[in-house]
Enzyme design. Structure first.
Site, mmCIF file in Angstrom:
data_model
loop_
_atom_site.group_PDB
_atom_site.id
_atom_site.type_symbol
_atom_site.label_atom_id
_atom_site.label_comp_id
_atom_site.label_asym_id
_atom_site.label_seq_id
_atom_site.Cartn_x
_atom_site.Cartn_y
_atom_site.Cartn_z
ATOM 1 N N GLU A 41 7.207 -1.643 -6.032
ATOM 2 C CA GLU A 41 7.402 -1.707 -7.481
ATOM 3 C C GLU A 41 8.836 -1.310 -7.857
ATOM 4 O OE1 GLU A 41 5.378 0.362 -11.486
ATOM 5 O OE2 GLU A 41 4.903 1.107 -9.478
ATOM 6 N N LYS A 112 2.984 -5.939 -15.253
ATOM 7 C CA LYS A 112 2.084 -4.797 -15.152
ATOM 8 C C LYS A 112 1.355 -4.588 -16.480
ATOM 9 C CE LYS A 112 2.241 0.055 -13.539
ATOM 10 N NZ LYS A 112 3.170 1.089 -13.006
ATOM 11 N N CYS A 148 0.956 -1.510 -8.972
ATOM 12 C CA CYS A 148 0.619 -0.084 -8.929
ATOM 13 C C CYS A 148 -0.642 0.261 -9.723
ATOM 14 C CB CYS A 148 1.810 0.750 -9.385
ATOM 15 S SG CYS A 148 1.731 2.473 -8.796
#
Length: 546
Positions: A41, A112, A148
């Site tokens: 990330e 994300k 994540c």
């Protein structure tokens, strides 16, 4: 399909370094016949970039680096993480994104959705959460690519309205890939394995999870990238606290050549040791520093910091300064000398009696005949700070702070004295853990003198002084602090556990009253689930005791 996981150490904002490191890994994976290589990330800019994200040029440099990386992806695909512009007028200006790059071009962009906003994380400050989700097609496979936190929460947090995998699963993906920047805490590896395995069982999909490694000031990333099968059984875990590129063969829904293994974690103390070594080393290397200095008292805290620094930087790059006062015991001086002999580091002996006496003489017209008190004690501590900072300025040393978490918690330290330093090495390590860590350092041979470990701790700022004169015994103090700080329990809860009511309230009062000191402390290497600094933001002025 051969999938390479690249577990690398990045430098925040060093685009040339990060880009070169990523391209080198791409070429290495290409030579080993990988079809896809996966990076962590925000690998392009480093994590966490914080307010660098508010500079438009920073985002432009991220894009430029991504295009340079894309040009190398011929004959291999890659996944990289970077911040990207949000084209919509509404919401934040940026997304936390993953690029899927193939044949020199960005084939897909995944943003994300679940932006963490707790502990050291503050992603809602910068990023807009994604609301659209689509799998990535590659080599006949459908990849559910997430970033994540998107694979960390399983709809157990009401603030998360949309869980990406609950949408992506409708496309019947063949596997999950998750790119992460997951910070280290000594209990986090077990939690990580458990939660990611639960996701695999829930969605009945194998998972390739890549985490970054390395320290970014106080935050340490431990690596430990993971591969699971569709039943949530762990197939492989990459090294902790080390860089590595590793290739896995994925075919017919399975990772070839691997059978389930049991996560066998290091003990907490061994993990803390490795994390602190990485934290010290990266702080110096990424800041362009090479030489460390610290005050060495003969006590256990400074001895442990000295030993850790010597291991991280090499003993030739560590200067230990012994600064005895009129209250320093002979055995403390000898313990400090024995330590530097064991380590082979540099040292100087600079007594502070003359300096402290001079300051006391200067202050006598003001202090008059008032009795000796904490004022004179702190003059000694601040005299030592002047000496080590003078050496820092003259010879280019960087000062290491040696205060432990117990002391930081209750304010048992002198502002502009022993609280001075560029980085706090033990500020997230309780005193009881300091003893365990010191014994761990001695696991092969005696490095830290046994007398430093065995003797009652003392600041030696007045005759016969012991820490226990001012504080509860550390095993009791640390147990109370852990309940209050890490577990966020109230005084009533802790008292119900059996601890003395007066003692509990006294400890909590000390913790809260010391917030103004911690607000002026250096960054502290984070090794616990709740460290001081970014992860614990309290008002300096407040009356709530918990």
């Amino acid at each position: 399909m051969n999938i390479a996981l690249a577990q690398l150490n990045y430098v925040i904002g060093d685009f040339n370094y990060n880009t070169e490191k990523i391209i080198n890994a791409i070429n290495e994976a290409k030579q080993k016949d990988a079809d896809l290589i996966v990076f962590a990330e925000l690998c392009v800019c480093g994590y966490p970039p914080r307010d660098f994200l508010e500079f438009s040029e920073f985002i432009e440099l991220c894009d430029s680096s991504a295009q340079q990386i894309a040009s190398e992806c011929i004959g291999i695909a890659c996944i990289i993480g970077l911040p990207t512009n949000n084209p919509k007028v509404q919401g934040k200006d940026l997304f936390n994104s993953a690029y899927f790059i193939e044949d020199g071009k960005v084939k897909a962009v995944v943003n994300k959705a679940l932006l963490p906003n707790y502990d050291v994380f503050d992603e809602y400050r910068y990023f807009e959460p994604a609301i659209d989700f689509k799998c990535v097609d590659f080599m006949g496979y459908k990849i559910a690519l997430t970033v994540c936190e998107d694979l960390w929460n399983i709809n157990d947090n009401p603030m998360y309205v949309t869980c990406p995998m609950d949408k992506l699963i409708d496309e019947k993906p063949d596997l999950m890939i998750n790119i992460a920047a997951s910070p280290f805490a000594y209990n986090h590896d077990e939690e990580r394995v458990l939660i990611l395995g639960d996701n695999c069982r829930k969605y009945q999909l194998p998972l390739f999870y890549v985490n970054q490694v390395g320290a970014q000031t106080e935050i340490i990333f431990d690596g430990g990238s993971l591969v699971f099968d569709q039943e949530g059984l762990l197939l492989d875990e990459m090294p902790y606290f080390k860089e590595e590129v590793k290739i896995y063969e994925f075919d017919e829904g399975k990772v070839k050549g691997y059978v389930p293994i049991v996560h066998d974690p290091q003990g907490d103390i061994a993990q803390i040791h490795d994390a602190l070594i990485l934290g010290i080393r990266d702080y110096f290397q990424k800041s362009g520093f090479t030489k460390a200095i610290l005050g060495l008292s003969g006590g256990i805290d400074s001895a442990l910091v000295c030993a850790l620094a010597a291991e991280a930087l090499g003993p030739q790059n560590v200067m230990a300064v012994l600064m005895p006062s009129e209250y320093s015991s002979d055995h403390s001086i000898q313990d400090a000398l024995d330590l530097v002999k064991n380590l082979g580091c540099k040292h100087e002996v600079i007594p502070i009696r003359e300096a402290a006496t001079a300051f006391e003489s200067i202050m006598k017209p003001v202090f008059k005949d008032l009795p000796f008190s904490v004022a004179e004690e702190n003059i000694q501590a601040r005299s030592r700070a002047i000496i080590v900072m003078a050496m820092s300025n003259k010879f280019g040393y960087i000062l290491l702070n040696t205060s432990n978490k117990s002391e930081c918690a209750v304010g048992y330290g002198t502002l502009y004295g022993d609280m001075a330093g560029a980085i706090g090495v033990l500020g997230d390590v309780y005193k009881t853990q300091v003893y365990k860590l010191s014994n761990y350092m001695n696991r092969e041979r005696d490095i830290i003198p046994q007398n430093s470990i065995m003797k009652p701790p003392s600041a030696e700022l007045r005759p016969g002084q012991k820490d226990s004169d001012s504080l509860p015994e550390y095993d009791v103090l640390d147990a109370i602090l852990y309940q209050y700080i890490e577990l966020k329990k109230s005084s009533a809860y802790i008292i119900e556990m059996g601890y003395d009511e007066t003692l509990v309230k006294r400890v909590m009062k000390m913790v809260n009253a010391a917030e103004f000191k911690r607000n002026q402390a250096p960054p502290i290497l984070r090794v616990s689930p709740k460290g001081f600094g970014m992860g614990r933001r309290m008002p300096v002025v407040g009356k709530y005791l918990g």
